[in-house]
Design a protein around this motif. Structure first.
Motif, PDB file in Angstrom:
ATOM      1  N   GLU A   1       0.821  -1.204   0.000  1.00  0.00           N
ATOM      2  CA  GLU A   1       0.000   0.000   0.000  1.00  0.00           C
ATOM      3  C   GLU A   1       0.864   1.268   0.000  1.00  0.00           C
ATOM      4  OE1 GLU A   1      -3.304  -0.286  -0.375  1.00  0.00           O
ATOM      5  OE2 GLU A   1      -3.240   1.897  -0.615  1.00  0.00           O
TER       6      GLU A   1
ATOM      7  N   THR B   1       3.691   1.765  -1.270  1.00  0.00           N
ATOM      8  CA  THR B   1       4.419   1.989  -2.533  1.00  0.00           C
ATOM      9  C   THR B   1       3.457   2.231  -3.699  1.00  0.00           C
ATOM     10  OG1 THR B   1       4.522  -0.417  -2.791  1.00  0.00           O
ATOM     11  CG2 THR B   1       6.478   0.665  -1.898  1.00  0.00           C
ATOM     12  N   ARG B   2       2.191   2.427  -3.384  1.00  0.00           N
ATOM     13  CA  ARG B   2       1.164   2.553  -4.429  1.00  0.00           C
ATOM     14  C   ARG B   2       1.472   3.672  -5.425  1.00  0.00           C
ATOM     15  NH1 ARG B   2      -3.688   0.779  -5.436  1.00  0.00           N
ATOM     16  NH2 ARG B   2      -3.871  -0.460  -3.554  1.00  0.00           N
ATOM     17  N   ASN B   3       2.090   4.759  -4.955  1.00  0.00           N
ATOM     18  CA  ASN B   3       2.306   5.913  -5.836  1.00  0.00           C
ATOM     19  C   ASN B   3       3.712   5.981  -6.436  1.00  0.00           C
ATOM     20  OD1 ASN B   3      -0.321   6.851  -5.531  1.00  0.00           O
ATOM     21  ND2 ASN B   3       0.204   7.839  -3.590  1.00  0.00           N
TER      22      ASN B   3
ATOM     23  N   ALA C   1       6.546   5.933  -9.037  1.00  0.00           N
ATOM     24  CA  ALA C   1       6.457   6.269 -10.462  1.00  0.00           C
ATOM     25  C   ALA C   1       6.792   5.053 -11.336  1.00  0.00           C
ATOM     26  CB  ALA C   1       7.426   7.398 -10.771  1.00  0.00           C
TER      27      ALA C   1
ATOM     28  N   LYS D   1       7.955   8.509   4.332  1.00  0.00           N
ATOM     29  CA  LYS D   1       6.697   7.918   4.796  1.00  0.00           C
ATOM     30  C   LYS D   1       6.983   7.140   6.076  1.00  0.00           C
ATOM     31  CE  LYS D   1       5.029   7.272   0.055  1.00  0.00           C
ATOM     32  NZ  LYS D   1       4.457   8.612  -0.082  1.00  0.00           N
TER      33      LYS D   1
ATOM     34  N   ASP E   1       3.489  11.050   5.163  1.00  0.00           N
ATOM     35  CA  ASP E   1       2.320  10.153   5.173  1.00  0.00           C
ATOM     36  C   ASP E   1       2.514   9.075   6.232  1.00  0.00           C
ATOM     37  OD1 ASP E   1       1.122  11.434   3.042  1.00  0.00           O
ATOM     38  OD2 ASP E   1       1.910  10.047   1.546  1.00  0.00           O
TER      39      ASP E   1
END
Ligand code: PRP
Ligand code: URA
Length: 209
Positions: free
Chosen positions: A43, A45-47, A49, A156, A178
């Motif tokens: 979760e 590492t969802r964003n 690139a 994070k 985050d």
């Protein structure tokens, strides 16, 4: 503005319940910490690139998405954070690992630093700070301050169990970070332990009590 995400996926909740049980032994506790860390890493590492890559399958040529290759680092807060490193590295094996040694003074609950060793290029890396417990938030806030002093910008924080007090302090102190958390518990007790919590995470991972 950063966000706080409570990962209340059934698999995570089930595994956290077993970790909370005081009859769960060190071996199972460690395995569960690793498994939950893997699920949380997915979760967190969802964003990341991605970029296009041409691939030839046995059937035809196609364009696929692969990671764009940003450098990553996992930074456990010693000791208990070590219990989350293997799970993270199972999914992001090329990440470098930094270590921050902090313990809470049992009377003042203030974190005391005793070790800090980061990858030399930490300022270029996206950093995942890991610690199973976010109680008063003192340890996480100090660890992140140190990492920022070394030049890291994209940070994070991942924990298994958080107290509302810790979330508030971390959100206020580092609003750019985050927070990913498997369970938001009720409160802290008078000794600074999370209620219901799971006890002392370091002792349960390393069998020191
Ligand atoms: C625990 C935990 C966190 C800290 C959380 O570590 O792993 O690092 O307490 O508490 P806080 O949010 O109030 O700072 P501890 O100090 O017990 O050290 P250990 O990991 O070496 O057991
Ligand atoms: N550290 C732990 O290991 N457990 C708690 O409940 C609070 C801080």
């Amino acid at each position: 503005m950063a966000k706080t995400l409570i990962l209340n996926h059934p698999l995570i909740q089930h595994k956290i319940a077993i970790m909370r049980d005081k009859t769960t032994g060190t071996k199972a506790f460690k395995e569960l910490a690793k498994e939950i860390s893997m699920l949380m890493c997915y979760e967190a590492t969802r964003n990341l690139a991605t970029k296009d890559k041409e691939i030839e399958t046995p059937i035809t040529k196609t364009t696929c998405k692969v990671l764009a290759g940003r450098k990553l680092a996992v930074v456990p807060i010693l000791r208990a954070g070590l219990g989350m490193v293997d799970g993270m590295l199972a999914l992001i094996p090329s990440a470098k690992v930094g270590h921050i040694g902090l313990y809470r003074n049992e009377e003042t609950l203030e974190p005391v630093e005793y070790y800090c060793k980061m990858p030399s290029d930490i300022e270029e890396r996206d950093v995942f700070v890991v610690d199973p417990m976010l109680a008063t938030g003192g340890s996480a806030c100090d660890a992140i301050k140190l990492i920022k002093q070394k030049g890291a910008k994209n940070i994070k924080f991942l924990c298994l169990i958080a107290a509302p007090e810790g979330i508030k302090k971390l959100e206020e102190t580092h609003p750019d970070v985050d927070i990913f958390c498997a369970s938001l518990d009720e409160k802290l007790n008078e000794h600074g332990y999370i209620v219901p919590g799971l006890g002392d995470a370091g002792d349960r991972i390393f069998g020191t009590k």
